[in-house]
Write a protein that holds these residues in place. Structure first.
Motif, PDB file in Angstrom:
ATOM      1  N   LEU A 136       0.837  -1.193   0.000  1.00  0.00           N
ATOM      2  CA  LEU A 136       0.000   0.000   0.000  1.00  0.00           C
ATOM      3  C   LEU A 136       0.875   1.247   0.000  1.00  0.00           C
ATOM      4  O   LEU A 136       1.861   1.319   0.737  1.00  0.00           O
ATOM      5  N   ARG A 137       0.475   2.221  -0.814  1.00  0.00           N
ATOM      6  CA  ARG A 137       1.175   3.509  -0.786  1.00  0.00           C
ATOM      7  C   ARG A 137       0.119   4.609  -0.735  1.00  0.00           C
ATOM      8  O   ARG A 137      -0.305   5.110  -1.744  1.00  0.00           O
ATOM      9  N   ILE A 138      -0.289   4.912   0.471  1.00  0.00           N
ATOM     10  CA  ILE A 138      -1.313   5.929   0.661  1.00  0.00           C
ATOM     11  C   ILE A 138      -0.799   7.007   1.611  1.00  0.00           C
ATOM     12  O   ILE A 138       0.026   6.747   2.486  1.00  0.00           O
ATOM     13  N   SER A 139      -1.306   8.211   1.418  1.00  0.00           N
ATOM     14  CA  SER A 139      -0.957   9.308   2.305  1.00  0.00           C
ATOM     15  C   SER A 139      -2.203  10.114   2.591  1.00  0.00           C
ATOM     16  O   SER A 139      -3.017  10.357   1.702  1.00  0.00           O
ATOM     17  N   SER A 140      -2.373  10.514   3.838  1.00  0.00           N
ATOM     18  CA  SER A 140      -3.563  11.240   4.271  1.00  0.00           C
ATOM     19  C   SER A 140      -3.245  12.718   4.440  1.00  0.00           C
ATOM     20  O   SER A 140      -2.100  13.113   4.663  1.00  0.00           O
ATOM     21  N   GLN A 141      -4.297  13.532   4.347  1.00  0.00           N
ATOM     22  CA  GLN A 141      -4.158  14.964   4.601  1.00  0.00           C
ATOM     23  C   GLN A 141      -4.849  15.339   5.899  1.00  0.00           C
ATOM     24  O   GLN A 141      -5.844  14.736   6.254  1.00  0.00           O
TER      25      GLN A 141
END
Length: 269
Positions: free
Chosen positions: A264-269
């Motif tokens: 997984l390669r996710i980033s949150s704001q």
């Protein structure tokens, strides 16, 4: 937030394999076969039911509905509207894919009517979302002429206006509910070389929201992440678009929870 949502979407990925949700897909002629195979490979059960004589009745029993306006005709539009109304009445989530909605008056009018029926999720490319948000896009037909990052503000505006989750797909995907936002990296440039890839992703979003109608934001992220991880792996063995298509469907089928979570390669704001 990233660690929390990573665990949640990994759990949703595992649940997909055991739940086998029934998804009604009103999609275009080009996408039907591929979208159905993608759903089967990912663990869902597709039903390509579009005619108004039965689309509304079927939407009430399906886990979710997806509506793609790629190849419009009056009969199909009637079926879309009947199904969306029925899904709403039955409390079932539904997903709108506004393919090239800015290209003709017929498309604009159809999408405007569908938006009044309050889709749960709207998935499109950057140009489609910018135009839906009231901006000027550089789209040409079904192809996006805008980068995803230029559509992020329009996506938030649209999400708040429609009280929906909005997914913008491209090199790095973006998902927002107007308050939370997540970016998903991965996939492959070969995905854009295989027709109906985006349409199939819309169908998969429907499958995920079917298993988690109370977690629509997370379910949408999970669907996009599933696509991204499978696409990245498929590209490693592909020699071009045709072999990628086969490798991608196989990858969706063979992907396991451990591999999914690790990549997984996710980033949150």
């Amino acid at each position: 937030m990233t660690n929390d949502i990573s665990q949640t979407i990994t759990d949703l990925f595992e649940r997909m394999r055991t739940t086998n949700p029934l998804v009604q897909c009103i999609t275009n002629y080009v996408a039907m076969n591929y979208a159905a195979n993608v759903l089967l490979a990912a663990g869902a059960s597709p039903a390509m039911v579009h005619t108004p004589e039965e689309s509304g009745e079927f939407a009430a029993i399906a886990g979710a509905l997806t509506v793609n306006i790629g190849t419009l005709s009056p009969n199909w539009v009637d079926g879309m509207i009947a199904a969306a109304k029925s899904a709403n009445n039955a409390g079932k989530p539904w997903v709108l894919d506004p393919v090239a909605h800015f290209a003709t008056g017929y498309r604009r009018d159809t999408v405007a009517e569908l938006l009044t029926l309050k889709p749960t999720v709207i998935r499109g490319n950057a140009s489609e979302i910018i135009a839906l948000g009231g901006g000027q896009s550089a789209g040409q037909g079904v192809d996006s002429g805008d980068p995803v990052e230029q559509a992020e503000e329009a996506a938030r505006t649209l999400a708040n206006a429609q009280n929906a989750v909005v997914a913008v797909t491209g090199e790095v995907d973006f998902v927002t509910d107007g308050k939370r936002s997540v970016r998903i990296a991965g996939g492959s440039e070969l995905m854009a070389k295989v027709t109906a890839t985006g349409c199939s992703l819309t169908a998969l979003v429907g499958a995920y929201v079917a298993i988690a109608p109370d977690q629509v934001f997370e379910a949408t992220v999970a669907a996009l992440a599933n696509f991204s991880v499978a696409g990245e792996f498929a590209a490693k063995s592909a020699n071009g678009p045709a072999s990628f298509m086969t490798a991608f469907v196989d990858g969706l089928h063979n992907l396991d929870g451990t591999t999914f979570a690790k990549n997984l390669r996710i980033s949150s704001q």
